[in-house]
Design an enzyme around this catalytic site. Sequence first.
Site, PDB file in Angstrom:
ATOM      1  N   PHE A   1      -2.079  16.431   3.673  1.00 11.26           N
ATOM      2  CA  PHE A   1      -2.173  15.383   2.509  1.00 11.26           C
ATOM      3  C   PHE A   1      -0.602  15.415   1.313  1.00 11.26           C
ATOM      4  O   PHE A   1      -0.499  16.137   1.274  1.00 11.26           O
ATOM      5  CB  PHE A   1      -3.262  16.252   1.781  1.00 11.26           C
ATOM      6  CG  PHE A   1      -3.580  15.573   0.612  1.00 11.26           C
ATOM      7  CD1 PHE A   1      -4.785  14.671   1.211  1.00 11.26           C
ATOM      8  CD2 PHE A   1      -3.249  15.232  -0.554  1.00 11.26           C
ATOM      9  CE1 PHE A   1      -4.996  13.794  -0.543  1.00 11.26           C
ATOM     10  CE2 PHE A   1      -3.830  14.547  -1.612  1.00 11.26           C
ATOM     11  CZ  PHE A   1      -4.955  13.594  -1.528  1.00 11.26           C
TER      12      PHE A   1
ATOM     13  N   GLU B   1       0.890  -1.018   0.163  1.00 11.77           N
ATOM     14  CA  GLU B   1      -0.372   0.266  -0.001  1.00 11.77           C
ATOM     15  C   GLU B   1       0.621   1.746   0.193  1.00 11.77           C
ATOM     16  O   GLU B   1       2.071   1.274   0.283  1.00 11.77           O
ATOM     17  CB  GLU B   1      -0.820  -0.411   1.187  1.00 11.77           C
ATOM     18  CG  GLU B   1      -1.840   1.243   1.457  1.00 11.77           C
ATOM     19  CD  GLU B   1      -2.693   1.384   0.124  1.00 11.77           C
ATOM     20  OE1 GLU B   1      -2.814   1.398  -1.121  1.00 11.77           O
ATOM     21  OE2 GLU B   1      -4.239   1.061   0.978  1.00 11.77           O
ATOM     22  N   ASP B   2       0.291   2.206  -0.795  1.00 15.52           N
ATOM     23  CA  ASP B   2       1.409   4.018  -0.474  1.00 15.52           C
ATOM     24  C   ASP B   2       0.872   4.579   0.736  1.00 15.52           C
ATOM     25  O   ASP B   2       1.703   4.904   1.696  1.00 15.52           O
ATOM     26  CB  ASP B   2       0.457   4.576  -1.687  1.00 15.52           C
ATOM     27  CG  ASP B   2      -0.540   4.644  -1.244  1.00 15.52           C
ATOM     28  OD1 ASP B   2      -1.857   4.213  -0.959  1.00 15.52           O
ATOM     29  OD2 ASP B   2      -0.915   5.187  -2.650  1.00 15.52           O
TER      30      ASP B   2
ATOM     31  N   ASP C   1      -1.451  10.471  -5.313  1.00 13.28           N
ATOM     32  CA  ASP C   1      -1.471  11.381  -6.151  1.00 13.28           C
ATOM     33  C   ASP C   1      -2.641  12.480  -5.647  1.00 13.28           C
ATOM     34  O   ASP C   1      -3.760  12.372  -4.059  1.00 13.28           O
ATOM     35  CB  ASP C   1      -3.141  10.748  -7.031  1.00 13.28           C
ATOM     36  CG  ASP C   1      -4.549  10.195  -6.687  1.00 13.28           C
ATOM     37  OD1 ASP C   1      -4.295   9.311  -4.958  1.00 13.28           O
ATOM     38  OD2 ASP C   1      -5.289  10.503  -7.262  1.00 13.28           O
TER      39      ASP C   1
ATOM     40  N   ASP D   1      -4.368   5.007   5.772  1.00 12.59           N
ATOM     41  CA  ASP D   1      -4.698   6.767   6.777  1.00 12.59           C
ATOM     42  C   ASP D   1      -5.735   6.169   8.089  1.00 12.59           C
ATOM     43  O   ASP D   1      -5.237   6.145   9.491  1.00 12.59           O
ATOM     44  CB  ASP D   1      -5.863   7.149   5.413  1.00 12.59           C
ATOM     45  CG  ASP D   1      -5.849   8.501   5.795  1.00 12.59           C
ATOM     46  OD1 ASP D   1      -4.977   8.892   6.033  1.00 12.59           O
ATOM     47  OD2 ASP D   1      -7.067   8.699   4.864  1.00 12.59           O
TER      48      ASP D   1
ATOM     49  N   ARG E   1       1.586  11.870  -9.487  1.00 12.70           N
ATOM     50  CA  ARG E   1       1.816  10.773  -8.857  1.00 12.70           C
ATOM     51  C   ARG E   1       3.782   9.888  -9.570  1.00 12.70           C
ATOM     52  O   ARG E   1       4.044   9.465  -8.153  1.00 12.70           O
ATOM     53  CB  ARG E   1       1.226   9.260  -9.569  1.00 12.70           C
ATOM     54  CG  ARG E   1      -0.506   9.169  -9.438  1.00 12.70           C
ATOM     55  CD  ARG E   1      -0.697   8.011  -9.664  1.00 12.70           C
ATOM     56  NE  ARG E   1      -1.936   8.164  -9.376  1.00 12.70           N
ATOM     57  CZ  ARG E   1      -2.967   7.234  -7.835  1.00 12.70           C
ATOM     58  NH1 ARG E   1      -2.356   7.162  -7.458  1.00 12.70           N
ATOM     59  NH2 ARG E   1      -4.451   7.262  -8.191  1.00 12.70           N
TER      60      ARG E   1
HETATM   61  P1  IMP Z   1      -7.369   4.482   4.748  1.00 11.60           P
HETATM   62  O1  IMP Z   1      -8.290   3.465   3.947  1.00 11.60           O
HETATM   63  O2  IMP Z   1      -7.868   5.550   4.958  1.00 11.60           O
HETATM   64  O3  IMP Z   1      -6.461   3.624   5.215  1.00 11.60           O
HETATM   65  O4  IMP Z   1      -6.805   4.883   2.954  1.00 11.60           O
HETATM   66  C1  IMP Z   1      -5.721   5.105   2.339  1.00 11.60           C
HETATM   67  C2  IMP Z   1      -6.414   5.032   0.679  1.00 11.60           C
HETATM   68  O5  IMP Z   1      -6.209   6.574   1.394  1.00 11.60           O
HETATM   69  C3  IMP Z   1      -4.120   5.434   0.015  1.00 11.60           C
HETATM   70  O6  IMP Z   1      -4.262   4.241  -0.646  1.00 11.60           O
HETATM   71  C4  IMP Z   1      -4.536   7.045  -0.653  1.00 11.60           C
HETATM   72  O7  IMP Z   1      -5.062   6.883  -1.918  1.00 11.60           O
HETATM   73  C5  IMP Z   1      -5.454   7.768   0.736  1.00 11.60           C
HETATM   74  N1  IMP Z   1      -5.059   9.123   1.022  1.00 11.60           N
HETATM   75  C6  IMP Z   1      -4.927   8.817   2.644  1.00 11.60           C
HETATM   76  N2  IMP Z   1      -3.975  10.186   2.555  1.00 11.60           N
HETATM   77  C7  IMP Z   1      -3.768  10.362   1.427  1.00 11.60           C
HETATM   78  C8  IMP Z   1      -2.867  11.528   1.179  1.00 11.60           C
HETATM   79  O8  IMP Z   1      -1.860  12.307   2.140  1.00 11.60           O
HETATM   80  N3  IMP Z   1      -2.663  11.879   0.296  1.00 11.60           N
HETATM   81  C9  IMP Z   1      -2.727  10.873  -0.921  1.00 11.60           C
HETATM   82  N4  IMP Z   1      -3.966   9.761  -0.735  1.00 11.60           N
HETATM   83  C10 IMP Z   1      -3.938   9.420   0.196  1.00 11.60           C
END
Ligand code: IMP
Length: 170
Positions: free
Chosen positions: A148, A95-96, A155, A99, A161
């Site tokens: 962010f 995963e990138d 992205d 969050d 990206r």
């Molecule tokens: P989660 O399900 O809330 O953990 O969300 C993870 C996804 O949210 C990541 O794969 C990203 O695509 C997106 N995301 C969360 N924070 C950021 C950010 O700061 N920049 C870009 N994408 C983010």
Amino acid sequence: MGNMNVLINKARIEKRLDEMAKEIEKDYEGKDIVFLGILKGSVPFMWELAKRIKNNVIFEFIELSSYKDNKDTGVLTFHKDIKDSIEGKDVIIIEDIVDTGKTISYLLKHLKEKNPNSVKVATLLSKPSKRVIELNIDYEGFKVEDKFVIGFGLDDNQNLRNLPYIGYIE
Ligand code: IMP
């Protein structure tokens, strides 16, 4: 667009990738590993990590999202599932950024039904302050504050990206 700032430069990312790769090699000695990349943001991280690892790495991809126009809709939509069987395989989710943790926790549940031998989680970035669902991350690149961030796969509405570093917009 506001000012672009560098949060984590290329050299720091590369050094950390070397360390993470060593850790994975040690944990998976002699084993094949399935890298399950979450499209699209994991692509640069997945390749940069995989190329540093001596094990045979199999690439799989899945696409699901809860974000639309940078807003958390709270609903996870499945766009693409795994094509080949992962039964009995050792899987690392790539995963990138983690969050809220919703994406990974949902995916972990989904993968259980596919009977892999093991599932671990590797993420380039983590925002612990935003976590809604507690989860264990096995390989974590960097913790970041609640900003962010973009680049290295991340992205801003599908843009940027390809930045070779992690940046943020002010
Ligand atoms: P989660 O399900 O809330 O953990 O969300 C993870 C996804 O949210 C990541 O794969 C990203 O695509 C997106 N995301 C969360 N924070 C950021 C950010 O700061 N920049 C870009 N994408 C983010």
